[in-house]
Design an enzyme around this catalytic site. Structure first.
Site, PDB file in Angstrom:
ATOM      1  N   TYR A   1     -16.023  12.031  -9.962  1.00 56.60           N
ATOM      2  CA  TYR A   1     -14.777  12.817 -10.055  1.00 56.60           C
ATOM      3  C   TYR A   1     -13.646  11.844 -10.353  1.00 56.60           C
ATOM      4  O   TYR A   1     -13.852  10.634 -10.439  1.00 56.60           O
ATOM      5  CB  TYR A   1     -14.528  13.571  -8.732  1.00 56.60           C
ATOM      6  CG  TYR A   1     -13.492  14.669  -8.820  1.00 56.60           C
ATOM      7  CD1 TYR A   1     -13.634  15.718  -9.727  1.00 56.60           C
ATOM      8  CD2 TYR A   1     -12.363  14.663  -8.001  1.00 56.60           C
ATOM      9  CE1 TYR A   1     -12.684  16.732  -9.802  1.00 56.60           C
ATOM     10  CE2 TYR A   1     -11.407  15.675  -8.064  1.00 56.60           C
ATOM     11  CZ  TYR A   1     -11.579  16.701  -8.974  1.00 56.60           C
ATOM     12  OH  TYR A   1     -10.634  17.702  -9.044  1.00 56.60           O
TER      13      TYR A   1
ATOM     14  N   ARG B   1     -11.401  18.913  -6.467  1.00 54.14           N
ATOM     15  CA  ARG B   1     -12.625  19.713  -6.367  1.00 54.14           C
ATOM     16  C   ARG B   1     -13.832  18.933  -5.850  1.00 54.14           C
ATOM     17  O   ARG B   1     -14.912  19.500  -5.688  1.00 54.14           O
ATOM     18  CB  ARG B   1     -12.944  20.333  -7.728  1.00 54.14           C
ATOM     19  CG  ARG B   1     -11.981  21.392  -8.123  1.00 54.14           C
ATOM     20  CD  ARG B   1     -12.405  22.182  -9.311  1.00 54.14           C
ATOM     21  NE  ARG B   1     -11.646  23.422  -9.397  1.00 54.14           N
ATOM     22  CZ  ARG B   1     -11.960  24.527  -8.711  1.00 54.14           C
ATOM     23  NH1 ARG B   1     -13.019  24.569  -7.944  1.00 54.14           N
ATOM     24  NH2 ARG B   1     -11.207  25.601  -8.822  1.00 54.14           N
TER      25      ARG B   1
ATOM     26  N   TRP C   1      -3.133  23.814 -13.086  1.00 48.16           N
ATOM     27  CA  TRP C   1      -3.075  22.378 -12.777  1.00 48.16           C
ATOM     28  C   TRP C   1      -2.843  21.534 -14.028  1.00 48.16           C
ATOM     29  O   TRP C   1      -2.160  20.514 -13.977  1.00 48.16           O
ATOM     30  CB  TRP C   1      -4.380  21.927 -12.098  1.00 48.16           C
ATOM     31  CG  TRP C   1      -4.649  22.645 -10.814  1.00 48.16           C
ATOM     32  CD1 TRP C   1      -5.528  23.679 -10.625  1.00 48.16           C
ATOM     33  CD2 TRP C   1      -3.999  22.448  -9.548  1.00 48.16           C
ATOM     34  NE1 TRP C   1      -5.479  24.126  -9.320  1.00 48.16           N
ATOM     35  CE2 TRP C   1      -4.563  23.382  -8.636  1.00 48.16           C
ATOM     36  CE3 TRP C   1      -3.026  21.563  -9.087  1.00 48.16           C
ATOM     37  CZ2 TRP C   1      -4.156  23.459  -7.300  1.00 48.16           C
ATOM     38  CZ3 TRP C   1      -2.621  21.641  -7.751  1.00 48.16           C
ATOM     39  CH2 TRP C   1      -3.190  22.570  -6.880  1.00 48.16           C
TER      40      TRP C   1
HETATM   41  N1  LIG Z   1     -15.026  25.555 -11.839  1.00 47.05           N
HETATM   42  C1  LIG Z   1     -15.217  24.152 -12.057  1.00 47.05           C
HETATM   43  C2  LIG Z   1     -13.938  23.575 -12.628  1.00 47.05           C
HETATM   44  C3  LIG Z   1     -14.152  22.152 -13.109  1.00 47.05           C
HETATM   45  C4  LIG Z   1     -12.871  21.587 -13.703  1.00 47.05           C
HETATM   46  O1  LIG Z   1     -12.071  22.307 -14.320  1.00 47.05           O
HETATM   47  N2  LIG Z   1     -12.691  20.279 -13.511  1.00 47.05           N
HETATM   48  C5  LIG Z   1     -11.515  19.631 -14.026  1.00 47.05           C
HETATM   49  C6  LIG Z   1     -10.974  18.677 -12.973  1.00 47.05           C
HETATM   50  S1  LIG Z   1     -10.543  19.552 -11.476  1.00 47.05           S
HETATM   51  C7  LIG Z   1     -11.870  18.829 -15.258  1.00 47.05           C
HETATM   52  O2  LIG Z   1     -13.009  18.445 -15.456  1.00 47.05           O
HETATM   53  N3  LIG Z   1     -10.853  18.562 -16.071  1.00 47.05           N
HETATM   54  C8  LIG Z   1     -10.981  17.748 -17.236  1.00 47.05           C
HETATM   55  C9  LIG Z   1     -11.287  18.542 -18.490  1.00 47.05           C
HETATM   56  O3  LIG Z   1     -11.389  19.771 -18.439  1.00 47.05           O
HETATM   57  O4  LIG Z   1     -11.399  17.884 -19.518  1.00 47.05           O
HETATM   58  C10 LIG Z   1     -15.591  23.473 -10.722  1.00 47.05           C
HETATM   59  O5  LIG Z   1     -15.280  24.038  -9.671  1.00 47.05           O
HETATM   60  O6  LIG Z   1     -16.219  22.420 -10.750  1.00 47.05           O
END
Ligand SMILES: N[C@@H](CCC(=O)N[C@@H](CS)C(=O)NCC(=O)O)C(=O)O
Length: 199
Positions: A8, A14, A104
């Site tokens: 992460y 998360r 976010w």
């Molecule tokens: N529903 C997914 C959401 C995952 C998600 O949106 N992660 C974000 C970070 S909180 C991410 O990977 N962001 C970078 C991107 O989308 O490129 C979970 O709960 O794991």
């Protein structure tokens, strides 16, 4: 015991629910935190392109709540009976619906602030009252012992209180539950030793 690697950003976000589950169960894992600057390079190498992911002996799990549920089932924190487990899942999903409504990644600070304010001012009170009613006079949200729903409440309410200090002041029972989770020795130790991040 499998080899666990949790990937992460350097945030609670998360991934924190899984870190609580690992901490509480004293299971060793690699808490792998990537730099935001490295993400564009890493993203295409990850199935579904989102984090957190949990590697279990090389098998890649994605979706934070699927990971959390897997760890909770393995460690006896998913709820005692099938009905309790469904209630635990429902509470986790209810809290998550609200947390997921926050934009976010919104680039415009004005737009972002507007939606955040609306959620914290207009939507949060109803959810908090519903959670308060659900908890009632019980010690834990579901059943007779702590579950990952209690952990999820603690994790998410910490973020909500960062966004709006005092948000939970009218809900002493929810605050007490949060404090009960924080006081569990393994959780207290984790909170004390984890990297300090705002979110
Ligand atoms: N529903 C997914 C959401 C995952 C998600 O949106 N992660 C974000 C970070 S909180 C991410 O990977 N962001 C970078 C991107 O989308 O490129 C979970 O709960 O794991």
């Amino acid at each position: 015991m499998p080899h666990y690697k949790l990937t992460y950003f350097n945030l609670r976000g998360r991934a924190e629910i899984s870190r609580y589950l690992f901490a509480y169960s004293s299971i060793e894992y690699e808490d792998y935190r990537i730099e935001q600057a490295d993400w564009p390079k890493i993203k295409p190498t990850i199935p579904f392109g989102k984090i957190p992911i949990l590697e279990v002996d090389g098998v890649i799990l994605h979706q934070s709540l699927a990971i959390g549920r897997y760890l909770a089932r393995k460690t006896g924190l998913a709820g005692e009976t099938p009905l309790d487990q469904a209630l635990v899942d429902a509470i986790v999903a209810t809290i998550d619906d609200f947390m997921s409504a926050f934009p976010w990644a919104e680039k415009s600070p004005d737009k972002k602030q507007k939606v955040f304010n609306d959620l914290l001012t207009n939507t949060a009170p109803g959810l908090l009252q519903d959670l308060d009613n659900f908890l009632g006079d019980k010690e834990w949200l579901v059943g007779k012992s702590v579950t990952w729903a209690d952990f999820y409440w603690e994790v998410c309410s910490t973020t909500l209180l960062y966004l709006k200090p005092g948000l939970i002041d009218d809900h002493p029972k929810l605050l007490a539950l949060k404090n009960r989770v924080k006081a569990l020795p393994a959780i207290a130790t984790w909170i004390q030793q984890r990297p300090e991040t705002t979110l």
